[in-house]
Design a protein around this motif. Sequence first.
Motif, short mmCIF file in Angstrom:
data_model
loop_
_atom_site.label_atom_id
_atom_site.label_comp_id
_atom_site.label_asym_id
_atom_site.label_seq_id
_atom_site.Cartn_x
_atom_site.Cartn_y
_atom_site.Cartn_z
N ARG A 87 -13.89 51.05 -6.52
CA ARG A 87 -12.53 50.32 -6.23
C ARG A 87 -11.75 50.51 -7.62
NH1 ARG A 87 -14.19 44.53 -4.88
NH2 ARG A 87 -15.58 44.83 -6.45
N PHE A 88 -12.34 50.54 -8.83
CA PHE A 88 -11.45 50.98 -9.99
C PHE A 88 -11.19 52.38 -10.15
CE2 PHE A 88 -13.74 46.89 -10.30
CZ PHE A 88 -12.81 45.76 -10.91
N VAL A 89 -9.91 52.78 -10.12
CA VAL A 89 -9.52 54.30 -9.87
C VAL A 89 -10.09 54.65 -11.14
CG1 VAL A 89 -8.16 55.84 -9.49
CG2 VAL A 89 -8.20 54.09 -8.21
N PHE A 90 -9.71 54.25 -12.30
CA PHE A 90 -10.09 55.05 -13.67
C PHE A 90 -10.87 53.92 -14.56
CE2 PHE A 90 -6.33 56.99 -12.71
CZ PHE A 90 -6.35 58.44 -13.21
N GLY A 91 -11.98 53.35 -13.58
CA GLY A 91 -13.12 52.49 -14.37
C GLY A 91 -12.61 51.28 -14.80
N THR A 92 -13.38 50.49 -15.36
CA THR A 92 -13.19 49.22 -15.99
C THR A 92 -12.88 49.15 -17.48
OG1 THR A 92 -15.42 48.86 -16.06
CG2 THR A 92 -14.39 48.24 -14.21
N GLY A 93 -12.50 50.25 -18.13
CA GLY A 93 -12.40 50.42 -19.73
C GLY A 93 -11.13 49.58 -20.16
N LYS A 94 -10.23 49.28 -19.12
CA LYS A 94 -8.94 48.71 -19.57
C LYS A 94 -9.28 47.02 -19.56
CE LYS A 94 -5.35 51.81 -18.81
NZ LYS A 94 -3.80 51.84 -18.42
N LEU A 95 -10.42 46.67 -19.07
CA LEU A 95 -10.33 45.07 -18.86
C LEU A 95 -10.45 44.39 -20.17
CD1 LEU A 95 -11.02 43.29 -16.49
CD2 LEU A 95 -13.47 43.45 -16.80
N GLY A 96 -10.99 45.00 -21.09
CA GLY A 96 -11.00 44.54 -22.49
C GLY A 96 -9.51 44.44 -23.08
N ASP A 97 -8.68 45.29 -22.77
CA ASP A 97 -7.32 45.05 -22.99
C ASP A 97 -6.73 44.02 -22.37
OD1 ASP A 97 -7.26 47.70 -24.75
OD2 ASP A 97 -7.90 48.52 -22.92
N LEU A 98 -7.06 43.92 -21.10
CA LEU A 98 -6.64 42.69 -20.35
C LEU A 98 -6.90 41.37 -20.87
CD1 LEU A 98 -4.73 41.59 -17.80
CD2 LEU A 98 -7.02 41.83 -16.63
N ALA A 99 -8.16 41.42 -21.15
CA ALA A 99 -8.79 39.94 -21.98
C ALA A 99 -8.34 40.16 -23.19
CB ALA A 99 -10.32 40.36 -21.99
N GLY A 100 -7.87 41.16 -23.99
CA GLY A 100 -7.17 41.01 -25.49
C GLY A 100 -5.83 40.23 -25.33
N PHE A 101 -5.06 40.72 -24.06
CA PHE A 101 -3.60 40.39 -23.93
C PHE A 101 -3.70 38.83 -23.69
CE2 PHE A 101 0.07 39.68 -21.45
CZ PHE A 101 1.08 40.43 -22.26
N THR A 102 -4.74 38.34 -22.72
CA THR A 102 -4.91 36.97 -22.28
C THR A 102 -5.20 36.14 -23.44
OG1 THR A 102 -5.65 37.69 -20.19
CG2 THR A 102 -5.95 35.36 -21.03
N SER A 103 -5.99 36.63 -24.46
CA SER A 103 -6.20 35.63 -25.70
C SER A 103 -5.19 36.01 -26.50
CB SER A 103 -7.48 36.59 -26.35
OG SER A 103 -8.55 36.45 -25.45
N ALA A 104 -4.32 36.91 -26.54
CA ALA A 104 -3.06 36.96 -27.45
C ALA A 104 -1.92 35.86 -26.98
CB ALA A 104 -2.43 38.27 -27.36
N ILE A 105 -2.10 35.69 -25.80
CA ILE A 105 -1.34 34.67 -25.26
C ILE A 105 -1.71 33.15 -25.46
CG2 ILE A 105 -0.41 33.64 -22.95
CD1 ILE A 105 -0.17 36.26 -21.89
N VAL A 106 -3.01 33.06 -25.22
CA VAL A 106 -3.71 31.76 -25.63
C VAL A 106 -3.48 31.48 -27.31
CG1 VAL A 106 -5.87 30.47 -26.06
CG2 VAL A 106 -5.39 31.96 -24.07
N LEU A 107 -3.58 32.50 -28.08
CA LEU A 107 -3.46 32.43 -29.52
C LEU A 107 -1.85 32.01 -29.80
CD1 LEU A 107 -5.18 35.40 -31.03
CD2 LEU A 107 -5.41 32.99 -31.51
N ALA A 108 -0.93 32.38 -28.82
CA ALA A 108 0.51 32.00 -29.09
C ALA A 108 0.74 30.58 -28.88
CB ALA A 108 1.31 33.12 -28.21
#
Length: 428
Positions: A87-108
């Motif tokens: 179901r993940f067309v290009f794999g799950t490699g970007k999930l870490g970037d999504l988590a990083g973006f979420t953490s950045a919002i939490v930090l803000a």
Amino acid sequence: MSNWKDAEFGAGHDHIFLGAAHEENERRTWMVIALCSAMMVAEIVGGSLFGSLALVADGLHMSTHAGAMLIAALAYTYARKHATDSRFVFGTGKLGDLAGFTSAIVLAMIALLIAYEAVSRFFSPVPIHFDEAIPIAVVGLLVNLASVWLLSGDHHGHSHGHSHGHGHVHGSGDDRAHEDESKHIFAGGAFAVSIFEDGVPPVFRITPETGKSKLTPDTVSATTIRPGGSRQTYSFADRGEYLESEEEIPEPHAFTVLVRLPDGEHEVEFVEHEHGHGEALATSMRDHNIRSAYVHVIADAAVSVLAIIGLLLARAFGWVWMDPLAGVIGALVIANWSWGLMRDTGGILLDMNPDRRLAESVRHVIEDGGDTVLDLHVWRVGPGHMSAVVSVATNEVERSPSFYHSALKRFKGLSHITVEVNRVGALA
């Protein structure tokens, strides 16, 4: 151009684009969560038993710390467990970037809360229980330092210099080639052939390695032969301790070089390995999930240091305003780190190309063989994994997508390639 196309869309291979240290980083993150959770329980229980409101408050703060780490840990676990999910067309490699973006919002958000509380205390100072607050801040700092140690290594994505695996030279003190970055020729003496590009366009350098060896520009030339068969000849100028080519070397630096010396021709080969330069390479390799966890504990450690300084000065000199001032400074530091993390992860989530030189090198490899690149897209699909979609126009009937896949294998970070071949003239 005919309307017949030959395309290869990567059938028959997996799309696992997780970082090389994915499982190790996952373990590190869960270890930090365990440490923070243990500290959280100890502070809340201890504060409740001994009636220390400050201890309970710091325990609750530690719970937010563990929660932020939990985002990173769950992202690692989910990405690993679903790495082969179609179901993940290009794999799950970007999930870490999504988590990083979420953490950045939490930090803000944390930065805003700290700033709000600090400004409020400027106008409405509250009594500070120094004997409680200072030891708690010290313990918090020790926990953060332990967390930093657990997350330490090259996984948080800070870049230290360049990494060129294809014989480039970045200059020692005397601008001579390092031995392991040069190709060596023995012809009545020893000579080092290197590609030099330390702050200048890339050029060839031929450096005598024995004192008695001496070359003159009129007796030396170099000819590059690229995989597609194209050739380029370089003439040399005398720079004193070495000869340097008068023409620049276009990317990519993957070719055979015929070096003509007084005793005849000598063949050396330069191979393109991990491609990327400076920040571009760091960005394409960086694991933003572990980076977000690392930034969080570093930010917390910085706030702890500022808090300790502010509390000590406030107790020693009665400067009560030092405590909220330290809070404001800490909020600004966290906000700056949060913005950098948000910018980098957001760019990847929007498929920005973090390495334009890689795209240009892919274009050169194809066009140096006499073909034309009609369309080219390069983007990151995971830490250390780049993907490319390229549309090629060629009049060579025998060139199939597999031909271009083979030509682009030299780029080790290019993990996924889709090629569309358009025949020109052959079937028109």
